[in-house]
Scaffold this active site. Structure first.
Site, mmCIF file in Angstrom:
data_model
loop_
_atom_site.group_PDB
_atom_site.id
_atom_site.type_symbol
_atom_site.label_atom_id
_atom_site.label_comp_id
_atom_site.label_asym_id
_atom_site.label_seq_id
_atom_site.Cartn_x
_atom_site.Cartn_y
_atom_site.Cartn_z
ATOM 1 N N GLU A 79 0.805 -1.219 0.000
ATOM 2 C CA GLU A 79 0.000 0.000 0.000
ATOM 3 C C GLU A 79 0.842 1.275 0.000
ATOM 4 O O GLU A 79 0.314 2.368 -0.235
ATOM 5 C CB GLU A 79 -0.939 -0.008 1.210
ATOM 6 N N GLU A 110 7.283 -21.642 8.085
ATOM 7 C CA GLU A 110 7.725 -20.764 9.162
ATOM 8 C C GLU A 110 8.800 -21.398 10.037
ATOM 9 O O GLU A 110 9.428 -20.729 10.851
ATOM 10 C CB GLU A 110 6.551 -20.343 10.040
#
Length: 269
Positions: A79, A110
């Protein structure tokens, strides 16, 4: 380490709870988030300060994380170009398992302590950059390994975690610890913890970009004009700054490509 994000919810029998009560209780838990973010204000300020200093000399901001935390970093990074007009590679979000993990979980991604550094080196990371690890639990191996290697290479490191005394925070030079406590659904850190991380990310990237001069007054004068709504918003911003009519403002905006450039060009006429 006290992993409060994993503690039992104070609510039970959720499957038998009326819808109105479910919604109210979720909202009541959400109301606590802003307060705990406020308690981490000084830590957020320290992190924002070093990020601003590094970006002023041409450095970049990298987010690394897994699951929800990784997705939040990718969202914040993605963004920044449309909002502030920065190049797409100035703020970079990296998620364990690669971009495919944004939509679909990648099993055990992860747990790889080596992969984050491999992902970072693909961007030729260097000492002018900052790496911020995002991990609700504060125990994600992918993030810990990435921060460790960044530290070894004299790269500034920060983190956003939701437990106190975590291994991730121990590795970060500029830790932000937002202790959100037990979730409404036990262990579901996409809820309060995710909301807290999003709030901190908003504060971090927005304050940094303002300090870099990418906002004027309270307006996004460098935003990308990527759709009709934004073009209309930009046109009205040009109108307000230059006092010209809508048609003239639209022409200036189209000619010069941004609100800032259009206003500056008009002022020189």
């Amino acid at each position: 380490m006290d992993r409060t994000t994993e503690k039992d919810s104070k609510y039970t029998g959720l499957e038998n709870m009326p819808l109105s009560e479910l919604l109210r209780n979720i909202n009541n838990e959400d109301k606590t988030v802003a307060g705990v973010v406020e308690k981490a204000f000084e830590q957020i300020e320290d992190l924002a300060t070093i990020v601003t200093e590094k970006m002023r000399i041409g450095g970049r901001l990298f987010y690394i994380g897994a699951g929800t935390s990784g997705r939040l970093g990718v969202v914040d990074a993605s963004e920044c170009p449309p909002t502030f007009g920065v190049p797409f590679d100035r703020v970079v979000g990296i998620i364990a398992g690669g971009d495919g993990a944004i939509r679909k979980a990648v099993e055990f991604a992860e747990d790889d302590t080596q992969q984050a550094w491999k992902d970072l080196t693909a961007f030729n990371i260097n000492e002018t950059d900052v790496v911020v690890g995002i991990a609700a639990s504060g125990t994600t191996p992918y993030v810990i390994g990435g921060l460790q290697m960044a530290n070894e290479h004299n790269i500034a490191t920060g983190c956003i975690v939701c437990n106190s005394g975590s291994p991730v925070a121990a590795e970060a030079q500029y830790p932000v610890e937002v202790v959100t406590g037990p979730e409404f659904i036990t262990g579901s850190t996409r809820m309060k913890a995710g909301t807290a991380q999003k709030l901190v990310l908003n504060m971090l990237s927005t304050s940094v970009m303002i300090q870099l001069g990418l906002i004027k007054g309270n307006k996004m004068v460098d935003m990308q004009l990527s759709n009709d709504k934004l073009i209309d918003r930009g046109t009205r911003m040009v109108m307000a700054e230059t006092k010209v009519d809508y048609k003239t403002a639209a022409k200036l905006l189209k000619e010069y490509g941004s609100v800032r450039n259009a206003v500056e060009a008009h002022s020189k006429r």
